[in-house]
Design an enzyme around this catalytic site. Sequence first.
Site, mmCIF file in Angstrom:
data_model
loop_
_atom_site.group_PDB
_atom_site.id
_atom_site.type_symbol
_atom_site.label_atom_id
_atom_site.label_comp_id
_atom_site.label_asym_id
_atom_site.label_seq_id
_atom_site.Cartn_x
_atom_site.Cartn_y
_atom_site.Cartn_z
ATOM 1 N N ARG A 16 56.552 54.262 45.778
ATOM 2 C CA ARG A 16 56.333 52.847 45.111
ATOM 3 C C ARG A 16 57.762 52.550 44.392
ATOM 4 O O ARG A 16 57.949 51.438 43.778
ATOM 5 C CB ARG A 16 55.424 53.005 44.106
ATOM 6 C CG ARG A 16 54.208 52.339 44.794
ATOM 7 C CD ARG A 16 52.970 52.132 43.823
ATOM 8 N NE ARG A 16 51.760 51.942 44.612
ATOM 9 C CZ ARG A 16 50.637 52.166 44.149
ATOM 10 N NH1 ARG A 16 50.542 52.587 42.671
ATOM 11 N NH2 ARG A 16 49.330 51.989 44.783
ATOM 12 N N ARG A 71 52.316 41.077 37.622
ATOM 13 C CA ARG A 71 51.924 42.291 38.171
ATOM 14 C C ARG A 71 52.922 42.198 39.555
ATOM 15 O O ARG A 71 53.425 43.229 39.697
ATOM 16 C CB ARG A 71 50.571 42.395 38.502
ATOM 17 C CG ARG A 71 49.811 43.579 38.146
ATOM 18 C CD ARG A 71 48.445 43.422 38.882
ATOM 19 N NE ARG A 71 47.516 42.741 38.424
ATOM 20 C CZ ARG A 71 46.262 42.445 38.941
ATOM 21 N NH1 ARG A 71 46.308 43.000 40.119
ATOM 22 N NH2 ARG A 71 45.451 41.389 38.495
ATOM 23 N N LYS A 109 46.803 45.956 52.964
ATOM 24 C CA LYS A 109 47.391 47.134 53.125
ATOM 25 C C LYS A 109 46.375 48.187 53.337
ATOM 26 O O LYS A 109 46.208 49.014 54.244
ATOM 27 C CB LYS A 109 48.409 47.702 52.400
ATOM 28 C CG LYS A 109 49.103 49.140 52.391
ATOM 29 C CD LYS A 109 50.141 49.333 51.636
ATOM 30 C CE LYS A 109 49.869 49.451 50.093
ATOM 31 N NZ LYS A 109 49.236 50.609 49.552
ATOM 32 N N ARG A 115 37.445 39.848 38.020
ATOM 33 C CA ARG A 115 37.982 40.603 36.987
ATOM 34 C C ARG A 115 38.700 39.766 35.963
ATOM 35 O O ARG A 115 39.466 38.906 36.424
ATOM 36 C CB ARG A 115 38.737 41.745 37.639
ATOM 37 C CG ARG A 115 37.987 42.824 38.187
ATOM 38 C CD ARG A 115 38.694 43.908 39.028
ATOM 39 N NE ARG A 115 40.286 43.946 38.512
ATOM 40 C CZ ARG A 115 41.080 44.662 39.185
ATOM 41 N NH1 ARG A 115 40.957 45.126 40.324
ATOM 42 N NH2 ARG A 115 42.456 44.663 38.924
ATOM 43 N N ARG A 168 39.459 36.111 44.008
ATOM 44 C CA ARG A 168 38.960 37.291 44.539
ATOM 45 C C ARG A 168 37.528 37.440 43.336
ATOM 46 O O ARG A 168 37.715 37.308 42.419
ATOM 47 C CB ARG A 168 39.884 38.451 44.101
ATOM 48 C CG ARG A 168 39.217 39.702 44.730
ATOM 49 C CD ARG A 168 40.500 40.764 45.010
ATOM 50 N NE ARG A 168 41.029 41.017 43.652
ATOM 51 C CZ ARG A 168 42.125 41.856 43.687
ATOM 52 N NH1 ARG A 168 42.552 42.585 44.628
ATOM 53 N NH2 ARG A 168 42.554 42.130 42.197
#
Length: 217
Positions: free
Chosen positions: A90, A176, A15, A165, A132
């Site tokens: 949100r 999440r 996004k 991470r 990632r």
Amino acid sequence: MKKELIMVGPPASGKGTQTKKLAEITGLKHVDTGSMLREAVASESEAGKIAKSFMDKGQLVPVDIVARIIKERLSKDDCKNGFILDGFPRSLEQAEILDKILKEIDENNEVDLKVIYFDIPVDNLVDRIVNRRSCPNCGAIFNIKTMKLKNDGKCDNCNTELVQRADDNETTAKSRFNTYFEQTAPLIDLYNKRGILVKIKALGTIEEVFENLKVVI
Ligand SMILES: [Zn+2]
């Protein structure tokens, strides 16, 4: 007519990248909540000062203060012809707050309002997260599954060893996303009922998704 786009999509849906590209070609102001808060704090506006007092304590800025900052930001001259709002709302509660803000700032405007939803299966999102890696030196982000790096495990820009991470693992990512979808489902439902929701297929290359996005706005 004033064009207002509200971008909604889960983390890792692309996004942010797409919104930046869209702002470039449309000339619409990209307003994202993070930068907006930092800007308000730096400008030392009244709401910015209150926001800072919470941020300094490591607390979330209360939603009524965020609302004031959003209203101030969207009222500025560079948003006169429209904007792309990213990162808010949100939840259903935030959507109601945004309704009020838009009603106030657009009293005398004809508005073309669309909510763009980045539709992508959860499994693909989790896959993106676990693959990632980021560069601790220049901040660049890479997907080690889909991108061919010049040197394995090293940043393409500065050749620094890439890192993962700690919370970019499958379990944390799944939880999440569950939280995200629980919060946003009623919001998507609301915009869908109003007939202003546009879903775009967010799976594919950056260019493919951008094509999907361009045809709906
Ligand atoms: Zn780097």
